[in-house]
Scaffold this active site. Sequence first.
Site, PDB file in Angstrom:
ATOM      1  N   SER A 163       0.844  -1.215   0.000  1.00  0.00           N
ATOM      2  CA  SER A 163       0.000   0.000   0.000  1.00  0.00           C
ATOM      3  C   SER A 163       0.871   1.254   0.000  1.00  0.00           C
ATOM      4  O   SER A 163       0.405   2.329  -0.380  1.00  0.00           O
ATOM      5  CB  SER A 163      -0.940  -0.004   1.216  1.00  0.00           C
ATOM      6  OG  SER A 163      -0.206  -0.063   2.421  1.00  0.00           O
ATOM      7  N   LYS A 207       3.272   1.901   2.821  1.00  0.00           N
ATOM      8  CA  LYS A 207       3.654   2.266   4.204  1.00  0.00           C
ATOM      9  C   LYS A 207       5.134   2.616   4.319  1.00  0.00           C
ATOM     10  O   LYS A 207       5.506   3.679   4.812  1.00  0.00           O
ATOM     11  CB  LYS A 207       3.332   1.114   5.185  1.00  0.00           C
ATOM     12  CG  LYS A 207       1.886   0.701   5.230  1.00  0.00           C
ATOM     13  CD  LYS A 207       1.667  -0.471   6.157  1.00  0.00           C
ATOM     14  CE  LYS A 207       2.361  -1.758   5.766  1.00  0.00           C
ATOM     15  NZ  LYS A 207       1.933  -2.328   4.484  1.00  0.00           N
ATOM     16  N   SER A 224       0.129  -4.736  10.327  1.00  0.00           N
ATOM     17  CA  SER A 224      -0.681  -4.711  11.570  1.00  0.00           C
ATOM     18  C   SER A 224      -2.168  -4.841  11.252  1.00  0.00           C
ATOM     19  O   SER A 224      -2.937  -3.899  11.443  1.00  0.00           O
ATOM     20  CB  SER A 224      -0.366  -3.472  12.415  1.00  0.00           C
ATOM     21  OG  SER A 224      -0.269  -2.274  11.676  1.00  0.00           O
TER      22      SER A 224
HETATM   23  P1  ADP Z   1       4.350  -1.514   2.094  1.00  0.00           P
HETATM   24  O1  ADP Z   1       5.399  -1.003   3.033  1.00  0.00           O
HETATM   25  O2  ADP Z   1       2.973  -0.976   2.391  1.00  0.00           O
HETATM   26  O3  ADP Z   1       4.364  -3.001   1.927  1.00  0.00           O
HETATM   27  P2  ADP Z   1       6.028  -0.440   0.016  1.00  0.00           P
HETATM   28  O4  ADP Z   1       6.233   0.982   0.395  1.00  0.00           O
HETATM   29  O5  ADP Z   1       7.112  -1.434   0.339  1.00  0.00           O
HETATM   30  O6  ADP Z   1       4.629  -0.915   0.637  1.00  0.00           O
HETATM   31  O7  ADP Z   1       5.731  -0.581  -1.533  1.00  0.00           O
HETATM   32  C1  ADP Z   1       4.823   0.251  -2.200  1.00  0.00           C
HETATM   33  C2  ADP Z   1       5.241   0.355  -3.665  1.00  0.00           C
HETATM   34  O8  ADP Z   1       4.274   1.118  -4.377  1.00  0.00           O
HETATM   35  C3  ADP Z   1       6.581   1.053  -3.811  1.00  0.00           C
HETATM   36  O9  ADP Z   1       7.299   0.412  -4.829  1.00  0.00           O
HETATM   37  C4  ADP Z   1       6.149   2.468  -4.243  1.00  0.00           C
HETATM   38  O10 ADP Z   1       7.148   3.129  -4.997  1.00  0.00           O
HETATM   39  C5  ADP Z   1       4.922   2.176  -5.069  1.00  0.00           C
HETATM   40  N1  ADP Z   1       3.962   3.292  -5.192  1.00  0.00           N
HETATM   41  C6  ADP Z   1       3.458   3.726  -6.368  1.00  0.00           C
HETATM   42  N2  ADP Z   1       2.606   4.736  -6.184  1.00  0.00           N
HETATM   43  C7  ADP Z   1       2.558   4.975  -4.868  1.00  0.00           C
HETATM   44  C8  ADP Z   1       1.842   5.929  -4.075  1.00  0.00           C
HETATM   45  N3  ADP Z   1       1.020   6.836  -4.628  1.00  0.00           N
HETATM   46  N4  ADP Z   1       2.019   5.912  -2.722  1.00  0.00           N
HETATM   47  C9  ADP Z   1       2.854   4.965  -2.159  1.00  0.00           C
HETATM   48  N5  ADP Z   1       3.553   4.048  -2.861  1.00  0.00           N
HETATM   49  C10 ADP Z   1       3.421   4.047  -4.207  1.00  0.00           C
END
Ligand code: ADP
Length: 206
Positions: free
Chosen positions: A40, A42, A110
């Site tokens: 998402s 985070k 979480s």
């Molecule tokens: P999480 O920690 O929730 O598992 P990550 O931050 O590791 O998610 O991964 C999210 C991915 O989505 C990243 O590769 C990020 O660059 C991409 N992404 C694309 N668009 C967005 C956005 N609008 N907001 C947040 N992440 C984004």
Amino acid sequence: MTKQVATNITWHEGETSRAERQKNLGQKGATVWFTGLSASGKSTIAMALEQVLIQRGFHAYCLDGDNVRHGLNKNLGFSAEDRAENIRRIGEVSKLFADSGLIALNSFISPYTADRDQARKIHSDAELAFIEVFVDCSLEEAENRDPKGLYKKARAGEIKGFTGIDDPYEAPPNPELHLHTDQQSIEESVQAVLDCLEQRGLFKKD
Ligand code: ADP
């Protein structure tokens, strides 16, 4: 509620007050808790926020789900019980960080409300700010991103108990901030968190 196992232990009050620590650092400690589906955004948002805060002279530190599972929580898996223990430990660690005067940025799926609420409670009992940020993103978009290929594996049955696929995600009913990362850019989300922290007086240097 986790049982207290050790006996014959007494709380040792230190000589230094939280106010003294905060004064030394020129900031208030707090925990910013990012919750949401895998992919998402985070960690991306928390780490970008960490950069901004550090550049502005604040002391902040990211506690990241995968990173913490490499060390402190390496003995935990993804059963409901282990997920609860994962969040319990991280709630306690970030409470200590916040008490020390640091801004802890917690990035953890979480998925269970009860576990997040317990983390919130230990902060409010200690009179520490706890800011829950719901990193909301449709499952469809999260699956499209799939930066680690985990959804693909979960759909293929190679990962069991994956949040959003065959394990539940309980959305927070009353988060301090609700982001929509399938509609907002990373920069917009970071700014929204900064605004939220500002509104809550986190940046007041008194
Ligand atoms: P999480 O920690 O929730 O598992 P990550 O931050 O590791 O998610 O991964 C999210 C991915 O989505 C990243 O590769 C990020 O660059 C991409 N992404 C694309 N668009 C967005 C956005 N609008 N907001 C947040 N992440 C984004």
